[in-house]
Motif scaffolding. Structure first.
Motif, PDB file in Angstrom:
ATOM      1  N   LYS A 155       0.834  -1.201   0.000  1.00 32.28           N
ATOM      2  CA  LYS A 155       0.000   0.000   0.000  1.00 32.28           C
ATOM      3  C   LYS A 155       0.873   1.257   0.000  1.00 32.28           C
ATOM      4  O   LYS A 155       0.607   2.216  -0.737  1.00 32.28           O
ATOM      5  N   VAL A 156       1.905   1.257   0.823  1.00 29.59           N
ATOM      6  CA  VAL A 156       2.803   2.407   0.906  1.00 29.59           C
ATOM      7  C   VAL A 156       3.500   2.640  -0.430  1.00 29.59           C
ATOM      8  O   VAL A 156       3.609   3.781  -0.906  1.00 29.59           O
ATOM      9  N   GLN A 157       3.977   1.567  -1.059  1.00 34.69           N
ATOM     10  CA  GLN A 157       4.676   1.698  -2.337  1.00 34.69           C
ATOM     11  C   GLN A 157       3.750   2.237  -3.427  1.00 34.69           C
ATOM     12  O   GLN A 157       4.164   3.067  -4.252  1.00 34.69           O
ATOM     13  N   ILE A 158       2.516   1.781  -3.438  1.00 35.28           N
ATOM     14  CA  ILE A 158       1.550   2.258  -4.437  1.00 35.28           C
ATOM     15  C   ILE A 158       1.289   3.752  -4.258  1.00 35.28           C
ATOM     16  O   ILE A 158       1.244   4.524  -5.222  1.00 35.28           O
ATOM     17  N   ILE A 159       1.129   4.190  -2.999  1.00 38.40           N
ATOM     18  CA  ILE A 159       0.891   5.612  -2.720  1.00 38.40           C
ATOM     19  C   ILE A 159       2.098   6.443  -3.129  1.00 38.40           C
ATOM     20  O   ILE A 159       1.956   7.526  -3.716  1.00 38.40           O
ATOM     21  N   VAL A 184       3.414   6.503   4.542  1.00 37.47           N
ATOM     22  CA  VAL A 184       3.209   5.703   5.745  1.00 37.47           C
ATOM     23  C   VAL A 184       2.162   6.349   6.648  1.00 37.47           C
ATOM     24  O   VAL A 184       1.245   5.686   7.155  1.00 37.47           O
ATOM     25  N   GLU A 185       2.278   7.662   6.848  1.00 36.36           N
ATOM     26  CA  GLU A 185       1.313   8.354   7.705  1.00 36.36           C
ATOM     27  C   GLU A 185      -0.082   8.330   7.087  1.00 36.36           C
ATOM     28  O   GLU A 185      -1.091   8.231   7.801  1.00 36.36           O
ATOM     29  N   TRP A 195      -0.362  -1.261  15.233  1.00 35.52           N
ATOM     30  CA  TRP A 195       0.005  -1.607  13.859  1.00 35.52           C
ATOM     31  C   TRP A 195       0.752  -0.459  13.193  1.00 35.52           C
ATOM     32  O   TRP A 195       1.656  -0.677  12.382  1.00 35.52           O
ATOM     33  N   MET A 196       0.381   0.755  13.539  1.00 32.83           N
ATOM     34  CA  MET A 196       1.052   1.916  12.968  1.00 32.83           C
ATOM     35  C   MET A 196       2.514   1.953  13.400  1.00 32.83           C
ATOM     36  O   MET A 196       3.415   2.271  12.609  1.00 32.83           O
ATOM     37  N   ALA A 197       2.773   1.625  14.657  1.00 32.52           N
ATOM     38  CA  ALA A 197       4.150   1.598  15.154  1.00 32.52           C
ATOM     39  C   ALA A 197       4.974   0.545  14.414  1.00 32.52           C
ATOM     40  O   ALA A 197       6.140   0.776  14.061  1.00 32.52           O
TER      41      ALA A 197
END
Length: 277
Positions: A155-159, A184-185, A195-197
């Motif tokens: 997801k991060v890479q796509i964004i 990431v944020e 999960w965010m950590a």
């Protein structure tokens, strides 16, 4: 004629009339937010309004010039906290237990009863974040941390790729580290703090947002406040003139006087509308 019941919304699919609007708790914050379900597409509603705005719709004026913007959400974000509870981790079984599809769907619809239409979508996507055991006609699932983190990294890479190619000049000069931190944020807006950590650790980012070198502290504060107002759906109030702006007040007054002079002889806005009887 002014109209107060009409609202403007920009959806992912503006041609579909099969839409349901409802409230739901965010898995990240637990606070209530508005959502739209169009077919099998889940979208979050955010409300944004510039000061002194209205809309002309047909022969009506919509006094509230706010816009509702809907953003697509992967429903798997909603499943992560539910699956985390379903696996019932213990000291003997630190990875937790497997549970049936029926138990998962029941737990999901208990938490989100308005999302019954998403059962088929969720059933076909579970293996992205879960381990599967059993036969083809009787499968059992267990949330798997490695799969969840791999899914989130994708997801991060796509964004990041989207921001770099279509985000405009603001993101083009941010650099890979800044883009990764921003992505990431953004992904973490639908993750619980635990999960965010883990995602920050995996992607090697900090909690601080990268600041532009050319931005002053006042501009950074204004930007932060505007983003917070947008996220919370607050009305954006007109900014109060600061003492520093008094220097330009005479110039502004001169411009307004010239505009008024040029407008002499033109009709008022009200002349274009008749009172409805």
């Amino acid at each position: 004629m002014a109209c107060s019941k009409v609202r403007v919304i920009i959806c992912h699919d503006n041609h579909s009339l099969d839409a349901t609007v409802f409230k739901m708790l965010s898995p990240a914050t637990g606070s209530s937010s508005m959502f739209v379900l169009q077919g099998e597409t889940l979208q979050e509603l955010s409300w944004f309004k510039e000061p002194y705005t209205s809309f002309f719709i047909g022969d009506q004026v919509v006094e509230d010039g706010g816009i509702y913007l809907s953003t697509k959400i992967d429903p798997l974000f909603l499943l992560i906290p539910i699956l985390d509870q379903c696996r019932r981790k213990t000291e003997e079984k630190p990875k937790g237990q497997f549970c049936s599809m029926g138990d998962i769907i029941t737990a999901f619809l208990t938490s989100y009863p308005d999302l019954a239409k998403l059962k088929r979508v969720l059933a076909s996507s579970l293996t992205l974040i879960c381990m599967m055991a059993g036969r083809s006609d009787d499968n059992y699932y267990r949330l798997d941390e490695e799969r969840v983190m791999s899914w989130l990294a994708c997801k991060v890479q796509i964004i990041m790729r989207h921001l770099a190619s279509k985000g405009g000049a603001a993101f083009a000069t941010m650099g890979e580290e800044g883009l990764r931190s921003y992505a990431v944020e953004l992904t973490g807006e639908w993750l619980a703090p635990s999960w965010m950590a883990k995602l920050r650790d995996q992607m090697q980012t900090s909690t601080e947002e990268p600041a532009a070198e050319s931005s002053s502290p006042a501009l950074q504060e204004s930007k932060s406040n505007s983003q917070e107002d947008y996220r919370l759906g607050k009305r954006v109030a007109p900014s109060t003139p600061s003492p520093a702006s008094g220097k330009n007040s005479k110039v502004q007054a001169t411009k307004m006087a010239k505009m008024a002079k040029h407008a002499e002889g033109s009709g008022k806005m009200s002349m274009f509308f008749t009172k409805k009887t």
